[in-house]
Structure formats: C-alpha cells, structure tokens
Design a protein around this motif. Structure first.
Motif, PDB file in Angstrom:
ATOM      1  N   ASN A 283       0.833  -1.205   0.000  1.00  0.00           N
ATOM      2  CA  ASN A 283       0.000   0.000   0.000  1.00  0.00           C
ATOM      3  C   ASN A 283       0.865   1.252   0.000  1.00  0.00           C
ATOM      4  N   ASP A 284       1.940   1.218   0.774  1.00  0.00           N
ATOM      5  CA  ASP A 284       2.838   2.371   0.828  1.00  0.00           C
ATOM      6  C   ASP A 284       3.497   2.616  -0.530  1.00  0.00           C
ATOM      7  N   THR A 285       3.872   1.536  -1.201  1.00  0.00           N
ATOM      8  CA  THR A 285       4.486   1.668  -2.516  1.00  0.00           C
ATOM      9  C   THR A 285       3.506   2.268  -3.525  1.00  0.00           C
ATOM     10  N   ASP A 286       2.255   1.784  -3.477  1.00  0.00           N
ATOM     11  CA  ASP A 286       1.238   2.296  -4.401  1.00  0.00           C
ATOM     12  C   ASP A 286       0.973   3.786  -4.174  1.00  0.00           C
ATOM     13  N   ARG A 287       0.869   4.190  -2.917  1.00  0.00           N
ATOM     14  CA  ARG A 287       0.563   5.598  -2.649  1.00  0.00           C
ATOM     15  C   ARG A 287       1.755   6.480  -3.024  1.00  0.00           C
ATOM     16  N   SER A 288       2.993   5.978  -2.831  1.00  0.00           N
ATOM     17  CA  SER A 288       4.173   6.748  -3.225  1.00  0.00           C
ATOM     18  C   SER A 288       4.198   6.969  -4.734  1.00  0.00           C
ATOM     19  N   ASN A 289       3.838   5.915  -5.471  1.00  0.00           N
ATOM     20  CA  ASN A 289       3.792   6.047  -6.923  1.00  0.00           C
ATOM     21  C   ASN A 289       2.702   7.018  -7.361  1.00  0.00           C
ATOM     22  N   ASP A 290       1.547   6.975  -6.660  1.00  0.00           N
ATOM     23  CA  ASP A 290       0.465   7.912  -6.982  1.00  0.00           C
ATOM     24  C   ASP A 290       0.901   9.349  -6.720  1.00  0.00           C
ATOM     25  N   LEU A 291       1.560   9.573  -5.572  1.00  0.00           N
ATOM     26  CA  LEU A 291       2.012  10.927  -5.245  1.00  0.00           C
ATOM     27  C   LEU A 291       3.072  11.421  -6.225  1.00  0.00           C
ATOM     28  N   ALA A 292       3.835  10.491  -6.788  1.00  0.00           N
ATOM     29  CA  ALA A 292       4.870  10.876  -7.753  1.00  0.00           C
ATOM     30  C   ALA A 292       4.261  11.487  -9.009  1.00  0.00           C
ATOM     31  N   LEU A 293       2.982  11.195  -9.239  1.00  0.00           N
ATOM     32  CA  LEU A 293       2.298  11.763 -10.407  1.00  0.00           C
ATOM     33  C   LEU A 293       1.853  13.201 -10.166  1.00  0.00           C
ATOM     34  N   THR A 294       1.970  13.673  -8.949  1.00  0.00           N
ATOM     35  CA  THR A 294       1.577  15.036  -8.612  1.00  0.00           C
ATOM     36  C   THR A 294       2.814  15.911  -8.495  1.00  0.00           C
ATOM     37  N   ARG A 295       2.602  17.154  -8.102  1.00  0.00           N
ATOM     38  CA  ARG A 295       3.727  18.082  -7.923  1.00  0.00           C
ATOM     39  C   ARG A 295       4.244  18.088  -6.485  1.00  0.00           C
TER      40      ARG A 295
END
Length: 322
Positions: A283-295
């Motif tokens: 879950n932590d990996t998925d959310r980190s990847n999602d946040l990487a798509l933002t600024r």
C-alpha cells in the motif's frame, strides 16, 4: 491480571480435612491482589496473630514489606510489586508517576518495572525498591481504582511526570496519547494548571509549558512519530504543517502526515516500524507512486533519523528555512 484462587492455598488445613470458608475468602482476595495480602486484611478476616506467625514460620506466607505478605506459590509480577507497595503505604497512597503512566499505557513512558507511589501521609523507612513521593494534595479526583490498584488519574499522572522525566518530549508524547483517548482532557488540564497557579502551587512546569505551546484547537497527534516530529519542527522555528492533509489523486484520497500546502511539501515516516507487513508495504508503494504523479515533494523520515540524526531531516527541508 489476576492469580487463580486455587493456586493460592496458603494454609495447611490437613487438621480438618477441608479447605475452610475463611481460607477460601482469603484465597479469593489474594487472587484479586496478585497474590499479596496485608496483615490488617488477615486480622480483619479473623486470622489471629499467632496464626499469622505460624504461616510465616511454615513458609505459606512470605514477607514482602513490613505488614505485607506474598502467598507461597503466587507468581511474581510487576503488578504484584505495585499492589504490595500500595498495601504497605496505606489507603492515603496511590500508584503514580512512571508506574501510573505504565498502567495507563501512555506513549513514550517505559516504567521499566519501577514501583512509584504518592502519599499524603508521613512514612519513614521506605522499603527498598519503592520510590515514594509525598504530596500535600491528593484529591479524590486525583486517584481512583484501576482493577485492584489505586492509581492516579491520567490528568494527575501527566502533571507528575514532568517532575521525574528528564526529557520533556516524553511528557509531550504521553500527553498526546492521552488526548487521543479523551477529547476533553486538554481543557481540563489547562483549567487544573491555572487553578494550581492561583493557589500558589507553581510546580508541573514541564506540562505547563507543553499546554501553553499547544494549539487548543489542534487535533491530537496520531502517534509518537507525529508528536516527536512536531516538537522538533518547533525547536527549529519552522512553520507548523497541516497534519493528515488529504490529497486527491485520480479516484484515490491520500493522507500526508505533515503537509506544507502552499509549498506542496510533505513529510512522512518510512520504515519497518510503520510498514512491517507485506500488505502495508504494498500500500505504501502504491501511494508513493500515486504521489509521484503530482507536484508534491515528499520527504521520508526514518525512526532512527528522528531520534539520532535530526539534522539530516532538517537538511532535507530547505524550503522551510527562514
């Protein structure tokens, strides 16, 4: 925790071939008290002085403190030591300070088996292994019963902790964990400290400083990481972040532990302490990847760095330097 009464048959009753009603009552009482009894309790139950002496001689009663005995076979425990100390100190005493914090399971406080009490009575010749504090005031609202133990309440415990804990961060962590459980506690503590000051009692300085610095409208921190990280940010003079800020990424809402929203800067813990299961790690990996798509820029902090290398964290937050 309690001790089964049938493990505490403290008297050889072969002379009458049965276990007497009196002994059954004493066994039940001892079971509730972690296997210890006071001399006064024995006398009140009808066990005479000669009978007490006989039990001491036979080893079915083992002296713990003056006038306090452990029943043969009762397993030793920290709670047993607390109860024995309380029986010795008498009804005007209460388990307090670090011992009380341990019983209330407040964050940051490891009682380490310490036996610590407060009393309003004069006691001399304190037995080895007991830390005894004397107080002029221990109101009925200051202490109550937690199972068989008379313990200072959470508010009084927090007030006392500052006197014995060298690190104010420990007191703050304990306070925040208490605020999470009781939403009204902050206001009650503030009123109590103000009342103490009006009556000329200027102690409790550590807790008073914590209460004065804390935003009364702020929600309690969600754990030790947030508490200690906030304290470090204040020490650095940094602008305080928004806690648990929600960022929407696609159809997912992600909460950032610490967020400086205008700067799109976040700070979060990273390590086995928080993500020790496979599910949590994924879950932590998925959310980190999602946040990487933002600024958003997210600074990750390990427990080790927070405790032992805080300047490394500071160096990763140059936007906050004034």
């Amino acid at each position: 925790m309690s001790v089964p009464a049938d493990n505490l048959l403290c008297v050889n009753t072969s002379h009458n071939g049965s276990f007497s009603h009196k002994e059954a009552q004493l066994g039940a009482l001892a079971a509730r008290q972690f296997g210890v009894l006071s001399r006064d309790q024995l006398l009140e139950a009808g066990v005479g002085r000669a009978a007490i002496q006989y039990r001491l001689g036979s080893g079915t009663l083992v002296p713990v403190h003056p006038g306090v005995y452990r029943l043969q076979g009762a397993p030793s425990s920290w709670e047993q030591k607390l109860k024995a100390a309380q029986l010795w100190a008498g009804p005007s005493s209460a388990i307090s300070h670090r011992s009380a914090a341990g019983l209330w399971r407040l964050d940051g406080v490891d009682p380490g088996g310490i036996v610590e009490l407060t009393t309003t009575a004069g006691r001399s010749a304190v037995p080895e292994g007991i830390v005894l504090h004397r107080s002029k005031v221990l109101t009925p609202g200051d202490a109550g019963w937690l199972g068989p133990l008379r313990v200072t309440g959470v508010a009084r415990t927090l007030m006392d902790l500052g006197a014995v804990m060298a690190d104010p961060a420990v007191v703050e962590a304990a306070a925040e964990s208490a605020f999470r459980r009781d939403s009204d506690l902050f206001a009650r503590l503030k009123r109590r400290l103000e009342d103490e000051a009006r009556h000329g009692r200027r102690g409790f300085g550590t807790l008073r400083d914590i209460i004065d610095l804390r935003d009364p409208d702020a929600a309690p921190t969600e754990g030790m990481f947030e508490t200690l990280m906030e304290r470090r940010l204040r020490q650095w003079g940094f602008e305080m972040p928004v806690r648990q800020y929600e960022v929407k990424v696609g159809d997912r809402v992600i909460r950032i532990d610490f967020a400086w929203v205008p700067l799109l800067l976040g700070l979060e813990p990273r390590g086995l302490k928080w993500h020790w299961t496979r599910e949590a790690f994924q879950n932590d990996t998925d959310r980190s990847n999602d946040l990487a798509l933002t600024r958003w820029r997210i600074v990750l902090v390990t427990w080790w760095d927070l405790l032992h290398n805080p300047n490394k964290i500071r160096a990763n937050l140059p936007e906050l330097e004034r």
